[in-house]
Design a protein around this motif. Structure first.
Motif, short mmCIF file in Angstrom:
data_model
loop_
_atom_site.label_atom_id
_atom_site.label_comp_id
_atom_site.label_asym_id
_atom_site.label_seq_id
_atom_site.Cartn_x
_atom_site.Cartn_y
_atom_site.Cartn_z
N GLY A 247 8.62 -19.07 14.51
CA GLY A 247 9.15 -17.64 15.32
C GLY A 247 9.17 -16.92 13.95
N ASN A 248 7.46 -16.71 13.19
CA ASN A 248 7.67 -16.09 12.08
C ASN A 248 5.84 -16.34 11.84
OD1 ASN A 248 7.44 -14.92 9.97
ND2 ASN A 248 8.30 -15.68 8.46
N GLU A 267 5.75 -6.53 6.86
CA GLU A 267 5.86 -7.69 8.29
C GLU A 267 5.30 -6.45 9.11
OE1 GLU A 267 9.78 -8.92 9.45
OE2 GLU A 267 9.41 -10.79 7.62
N LYS A 273 5.22 -6.81 16.78
CA LYS A 273 6.30 -8.16 17.16
C LYS A 273 6.45 -8.53 18.61
CE LYS A 273 8.30 -8.28 13.05
NZ LYS A 273 9.41 -9.48 12.21
N CYS A 274 6.83 -7.98 19.07
CA CYS A 274 7.62 -7.78 20.56
C CYS A 274 6.36 -8.17 21.12
CB CYS A 274 8.01 -6.57 21.07
SG CYS A 274 9.82 -5.92 19.53
N ILE A 277 5.07 -11.22 20.97
CA ILE A 277 5.80 -12.35 20.84
C ILE A 277 5.32 -12.74 23.00
CG2 ILE A 277 8.33 -13.10 21.72
CD1 ILE A 277 9.45 -11.57 19.42
N HIS A 280 2.28 -14.44 23.34
CA HIS A 280 2.93 -15.67 23.53
C HIS A 280 3.55 -16.39 24.39
CE1 HIS A 280 4.67 -18.95 20.36
NE2 HIS A 280 3.61 -19.70 20.89
N HIS A 300 10.80 -21.24 21.96
CA HIS A 300 10.46 -20.75 20.73
C HIS A 300 10.61 -18.85 20.31
CE1 HIS A 300 6.37 -22.34 19.28
NE2 HIS A 300 7.24 -23.16 21.03
N VAL A 301 11.43 -18.86 21.66
CA VAL A 301 12.12 -17.27 22.18
C VAL A 301 12.95 -17.64 21.20
CG1 VAL A 301 13.50 -16.19 23.64
CG2 VAL A 301 10.96 -16.70 24.06
N TRP A 303 13.67 -19.37 17.96
CA TRP A 303 12.91 -19.01 17.30
C TRP A 303 12.78 -17.06 16.11
CZ3 TRP A 303 9.79 -23.32 17.60
CH2 TRP A 303 10.70 -24.64 17.40
N TYR A 304 12.41 -17.15 17.78
CA TYR A 304 11.88 -15.38 17.21
C TYR A 304 13.16 -14.65 17.26
CZ TYR A 304 6.64 -16.45 18.12
OH TYR A 304 5.74 -16.31 18.47
N ILE A 308 14.98 -10.79 14.84
CA ILE A 308 14.71 -10.05 15.02
C ILE A 308 16.13 -9.20 16.09
CG2 ILE A 308 14.58 -8.32 16.77
CD1 ILE A 308 11.54 -10.05 17.15
#
Length: 341
Positions: A247-248, A267, A273-274, A277, A280, A300-301, A303-304, A308
């Motif tokens: 997620g990073n 960061e 980031k959005c 994601i 991905h 994965h979502v 972890w993201y 956030i």
């Protein structure tokens, strides 16, 4: 000094050390760890785009019965955007693992990494992964067989030992160097520790002092500052990031900037980031297909979201969706709500 065919560390004119593994000089000293069920082609490409100097495939079994399965095909899938094609294999029979290495090279592997660090019971029961650390003679046989079987560089990943009473990472490191291994990654825990407690950087430091091949430090590296301090304390030639990248993926950019140039990179923005994601998740749908892609996307979502909006209930909403396109729509609506909130 001319290249001798062994992995070593080169110094550039600016004094920043570059790691060479066989004929490959890595672009930096920050590597992505091989992680089963995680480091597939889409994730490797993403981490490489954010600065990972080398990425590894998911662990491949050396059991010939699974070499030609759909699961193995997906694990072996590589894209040049992910960088050097480094494939990790696990097994216990010297001849079988050497044959598997040859087949992976035929499929395009440019570096073969041998797993002697996995703590999973189902792997250890087959006398593979970290279970091999209990048998140094067998370790030597496996390493020599693989090194002699392929023309590409062979690397090794280990833990500090099987348990706290039998930490033998220095012994295994010396065997690795003598067997022709060209880089050694050490996860700073014993198999007994699993992922609990703190990584044992003292033991990584001890190994670095005893061998001349590149040593890569792994374990608990979750920030640029931590990566820099681990490199300085252990004297390791590189660091490997595993769970810290979940997620990073932009962590690699931060680490590369601080380690290689001494500057701090903030960061990415929420908008960036959005966007990343969404790309991905879409790439996972395309890579795995509709029947499997939406399931892979869920973890994965999750972890993201930890980075956030960890308190959000959106995870439950997202996990109930079974259509790839609906996942993307829901994600976009969720991100818009955060921006406008």
């Amino acid at each position: 000094m001319p290249y001798t065919g062994r992995g070593r560390v080169l110094s550039t004119l600016r004094g920043i050390e570059k790691v060479r593994i066989g004929s490959y000089q890595l672009k930096n000293r920050i590597l992505l760890a091989p992680m089963a069920g995680i480091t597939d082609q889409p994730f490797r490409k993403l981490c490489a785009a954010y600065g990972a100097g080398l990425t590894f495939s998911e662990m491949m079994s050396t059991n010939p019965q699974v070499w030609h399965t759909e699961k193995s095909r997906l694990r072996l899938a590589h894209h040049q955007a992910a960088g050097i094609n480094a494939v990790q294999i696990a097994g216990s029979d010297p001849k079988e693992i050497a044959k598997a290495a040859q087949i992976n090279v035929d499929y395009g592997a440019e570096i073969i990494d041998i797993n002697m660090g996995c703590p999973a019971k189902k792997v250890n029961r087959k006398m593979a992964g970290s279970a091999l650390l209990q048998y140094p003679d067998l370790v030597r046989q496996i390493l020599e067989h693989v090194v002699n079987a392929v023309s590409v560089p062979v690397t090794l990943k280990i833990r500090t030992g099987w348990n706290k009473e039998h930490r033998n990472c220095v012994e295994i490191a010396k065997i690795a160097e003598q067997s022709g291994i060209q880089a050694l990654t050490i996860h700073g825990r014993t198999r007994e520790c699993l992922f609990e407690g703190n990584a044992e950087y003292d033991n990584i430091k001890a190994v670095k002092r005893q061998v001349s091949i590149p040593v890569i430090a792994n374990g608990d590296i979750t920030s640029a500052e931590k990566a820099k301090s681990v490199l300085e304390y252990t004297g390791a030639d590189a660091v490997m990031i595993g769970r810290g990248a979940l997620g990073n993926p932009w962590l690699f950019k931060s680490v590369e900037s601080l380690v290689e140039t001494g500057s701090i990179v903030f960061e990415p923005s929420l908008d960036e980031k959005c966007g990343v994601i969404l790309q991905h998740i879409q790439s996972l749908h395309q890579f795995y297909g509709e029947e499997k892609g939406y399931r892979i996307a869920r973890k994965h979502v999750a972890w993201y979201l930890q980075g956030i909006q960890p308190s959000s209930n959106f995870k439950q909403t997202f996990n109930a969706i079974t259509e790839p396109q609906e996942q993307l729509i829901a994600l976009e609506e969720f991100f818009n709500s955060i921006r406008n909130g």
